[in-house]
Write a protein that holds these residues in place. Sequence first.
Motif, PDB file in Angstrom:
ATOM      1  N   ALA A  89      36.939  32.880  43.811  1.00 26.10           N
ATOM      2  CA  ALA A  89      35.657  33.567  43.667  1.00 26.10           C
ATOM      3  C   ALA A  89      35.691  34.937  44.330  1.00 26.10           C
ATOM      4  O   ALA A  89      35.097  35.909  43.825  1.00 26.10           O
ATOM      5  N   GLY A  92      36.381  38.288  42.600  1.00 30.20           N
ATOM      6  CA  GLY A  92      35.332  39.075  41.972  1.00 30.20           C
ATOM      7  C   GLY A  92      34.757  40.154  42.867  1.00 30.20           C
ATOM      8  O   GLY A  92      33.964  40.982  42.407  1.00 30.20           O
ATOM      9  N   LEU A  93      35.132  40.163  44.155  1.00 32.38           N
ATOM     10  CA  LEU A  93      34.599  41.152  45.099  1.00 32.38           C
ATOM     11  C   LEU A  93      35.499  42.368  45.257  1.00 32.38           C
ATOM     12  O   LEU A  93      35.121  43.327  45.928  1.00 32.38           O
ATOM     13  N   ARG A 165      33.469  39.968  37.020  1.00 33.18           N
ATOM     14  CA  ARG A 165      33.190  39.570  38.405  1.00 33.18           C
ATOM     15  C   ARG A 165      32.384  38.271  38.429  1.00 33.18           C
ATOM     16  O   ARG A 165      32.676  37.359  39.218  1.00 33.18           O
ATOM     17  N   TYR A 169      33.059  34.543  40.167  1.00 32.65           N
ATOM     18  CA  TYR A 169      32.089  33.912  41.061  1.00 32.65           C
ATOM     19  C   TYR A 169      31.769  32.488  40.594  1.00 32.65           C
ATOM     20  O   TYR A 169      31.775  31.536  41.382  1.00 32.65           O
ATOM     21  N   CYS A 172      34.048  29.146  41.089  1.00 33.48           N
ATOM     22  CA  CYS A 172      34.180  28.357  42.313  1.00 33.48           C
ATOM     23  C   CYS A 172      33.296  27.111  42.313  1.00 33.48           C
ATOM     24  O   CYS A 172      33.520  26.187  43.096  1.00 33.48           O
TER      25      CYS A 172
END
Length: 407
Positions: A89, A92-93, A165, A169, A172
């Motif tokens: 996840a 995506g950051l 993104r 997320y 997860c």
Amino acid sequence: MRLSYENKLLAILALSFGFVFFDRLALSFLFPFMAAELRLTPAHLGMLASALALTWSLSGLGLGAWSDRRGVKKPMLVAAVLAFSLFSAASGLVAGFLSLLLFRALMGVAEGPVLPISQSLLAAASTPARRGFNMGIVNGSAPGLLGAVLGPPLLVALAETHGWRAAFYLSCLPGLLIAWLVWRHVREPAPAPMPAGRGGGFVSLLGERNILLCVLIACSYITWFIILISFTPTFLIQVKGMSPQAMGAVMSSLGFAWVAWGALVPAISDRIGRKPAMVGFSLIAACCPLVLLNVDRMAWLLPLVFLSYTGLGCFTLFMATIPAETVSPRRIATALGMIMGVGELAGGFVAPTVAGFAADRYGLSIVMWIAMAGALLPALLSLGLRETAPLRLKPSGAVPEADRAPT
């Protein structure tokens, strides 16, 4: 109807390892959506795949052995599932290549021990006559179904509607559920005693002929798998001149074959024996790259690819079932971690780079010949294996070490 513990464990562990491959392959499917924004090139994709393979291999080697020494399986599996879900996840950051490389490497650390721990749990709970089938569902069919069949359309749809993104997320959420299922329903097996006169380290394991052969087979067979899964899309478009839609159909055929043969090969080995299954299905797997090289008509290509992509079923045998039936229960996770770890280093980390340089020099077709050799060598090495299938050993009175009562 109430499930037996064996079937309940099989379902939970299949979800766990299937979701590992869902996350591992997610980057390949989402890469086209990420590349422009993050300024990524195919070379970056290769480095990201190699980084995950490297940390996966080292983690599987070290943490698999640690779980055997400490006799701790369930808490480590819960922690691993939670960790790889969160690191996936976190992809995506990212704002660029280096942060993405970090999160993919950390994800490899978390995913490394999942297979050796899962298969050691399953070996302890499985009925001997269906051990190969159970391990095949976890090792072969589940990752094929979740990673190669369901993963691509689901992730692409999420990326198209909500952005890449958001796709990372949301990926997860199943992992959090799986971690809870492991914590709630999986039992910690009673620690098995270390056999007298044997150490539990890697060197002593390599003294077992089957384990040494399985390590060598893993190095070659993972080369077959990684090269096919990595280079086939580009080969089909650039060399065979296929449209993206036709290429997608061929890759889907590989995905469905992964699911089918992932369960069938180990189940057949329960009846005919591990050794003949390894030899026969490896020879068939060596034909898959030849089919891709020489067959042009889609009406023939799709069924022949499906029928010849049998190697993922063999993975269960050399990476899980044969080692679990060769060594004592106390050393199963150590053996599986070593086989997977060394195989990932050679086939997942080194081989793709070597194949890429060879393709640059000799053309993309060379990668198919390398892949063919990657399945042909295991067929030859498998001739040296000692048979371990319980049903094949019964007439002689021999019993695999995993099925002997501890003394």
